[in-house]
Design a protein around this motif. Structure first.
Motif, PDB file in Angstrom:
ATOM      1  N   HIS A 126     -18.797   8.998  -0.367  1.00 38.31           N
ATOM      2  CA  HIS A 126     -19.330   9.683   0.807  1.00 38.31           C
ATOM      3  C   HIS A 126     -20.425  10.669   0.409  1.00 38.31           C
ATOM      4  CE1 HIS A 126     -19.243  11.085   4.928  1.00 38.31           C
ATOM      5  NE2 HIS A 126     -19.302  12.322   4.452  1.00 38.31           N
ATOM      6  N   ILE A 127     -20.165  11.449  -0.649  1.00 36.15           N
ATOM      7  CA  ILE A 127     -21.120  12.477  -1.069  1.00 36.15           C
ATOM      8  C   ILE A 127     -22.354  11.871  -1.727  1.00 36.15           C
ATOM      9  CG2 ILE A 127     -21.440  14.387  -2.706  1.00 36.15           C
ATOM     10  CD1 ILE A 127     -18.444  15.071  -2.130  1.00 36.15           C
ATOM     11  N   TRP A 128     -22.164  10.886  -2.596  1.00 36.80           N
ATOM     12  CA  TRP A 128     -23.271  10.380  -3.412  1.00 36.80           C
ATOM     13  C   TRP A 128     -23.910   9.107  -2.880  1.00 36.80           C
ATOM     14  CZ3 TRP A 128     -25.444  13.466  -6.766  1.00 36.80           C
ATOM     15  CH2 TRP A 128     -24.707  14.527  -7.269  1.00 36.80           C
ATOM     16  N   ALA A 129     -23.292   8.434  -1.904  1.00 33.03           N
ATOM     17  CA  ALA A 129     -23.881   7.185  -1.410  1.00 33.03           C
ATOM     18  C   ALA A 129     -24.082   7.190   0.106  1.00 33.03           C
ATOM     19  CB  ALA A 129     -23.006   6.000  -1.822  1.00 33.03           C
ATOM     20  N   VAL A 130     -23.035   7.432   0.865  1.00 28.66           N
ATOM     21  CA  VAL A 130     -23.113   7.278   2.318  1.00 28.66           C
ATOM     22  C   VAL A 130     -24.063   8.301   2.939  1.00 28.66           C
ATOM     23  CG1 VAL A 130     -21.789   7.345   4.463  1.00 28.66           C
ATOM     24  CG2 VAL A 130     -20.826   6.245   2.445  1.00 28.66           C
ATOM     25  N   VAL A 131     -23.815   9.577   2.696  1.00 25.85           N
ATOM     26  CA  VAL A 131     -24.653  10.615   3.317  1.00 25.85           C
ATOM     27  C   VAL A 131     -26.115  10.495   2.873  1.00 25.85           C
ATOM     28  CG1 VAL A 131     -25.028  13.104   3.494  1.00 25.85           C
ATOM     29  CG2 VAL A 131     -22.736  12.174   3.762  1.00 25.85           C
ATOM     30  N   PRO A 132     -26.407  10.318   1.570  1.00 23.91           N
ATOM     31  CA  PRO A 132     -27.823  10.141   1.212  1.00 23.91           C
ATOM     32  C   PRO A 132     -28.460   8.916   1.865  1.00 23.91           C
ATOM     33  CG  PRO A 132     -26.566  10.707  -0.737  1.00 23.91           C
ATOM     34  CD  PRO A 132     -25.583  10.460   0.360  1.00 23.91           C
TER      35      PRO A 132
END
Length: 178
Positions: A126-132
């Motif tokens: 979530h932090i390193w793939a989805v949100v970006p």
């Protein structure tokens, strides 16, 4: 200023000098201690857990609060012997209690490990793939939406205005003939 104390009770001739205001880990004066307690950082890994209320957010209120009366009930007119009823109650309650403890002792730590890994992976993604990816998409789509908006206003607006003017001169009347 630093001071050199007399020999320590443990028999050492020289101990490290102590600052009068203390250090950041073990303050000597009350003012510094109060200041540090106000700025104390809350660490999630070392927080105290409540051993009495183990479901403070009531996640399992509707699932696991099952008592003997919720599972086994004898209607009026159909009663077993009182001793059997009491023994059944005790057997159910004690079995449920100890079997849960046995299962949690055997599988609790491995399941906590599995769920910890799962939520760590989920958080990482979530932090390193989805949100970006979502942020990147929104930035890119904003540029595309501006171009799309310009095209719509340039080509479609005049067409729709012309069609609107053409149909605005049409008058319809309804008559009922008998």
């Amino acid at each position: 200023p630093a001071r050199c104390p007399s020999p320590s009770p443990q028999g050492f001739l020289y101990t490290a000098p102590v600052r009068e205001q203390g250090n950041i880990y073990k303050p000597n004066n009350k003012m510094m201690a109060d200041e540090l307690s106000e700025k104390a950082v809350h660490d999630v890994h070392t927080k105290e857990i409540d051993l009495v209320n183990r479901d403070p957010k009531h996640l399992n209120d509707d699932v696991v609060k099952i008592d003997f009366e919720d599972v086994i009930a004898e209607p009026e007119g159909t009663h077993s012997f009182d001793g059997i009823w009491k023994a059944s109650f005790t057997t159910f309650t004690v079995t449920k209690y100890w079997f849960y403890r046995l299962l949690s002792a055997i599988f609790g730590i491995p399941m906590a490990l599995i769920w910890g890994i799962y939520f760590a992976i989920l958080s990482f993604l979530h932090i390193w793939a989805v949100v970006p990816c979502i942020r990147s998409y929104l930035i890119e789509i904003q540029c595309i939406s501006r171009v799309y908006s310009i095209c719509i206003h340039t080509f479609c607006d005049p067409l729709f205005e012309a069609i609107g003017k053409m149909f605005s001169s049409i008058r319809a009347t309804v008559r009922k003939e008998i």
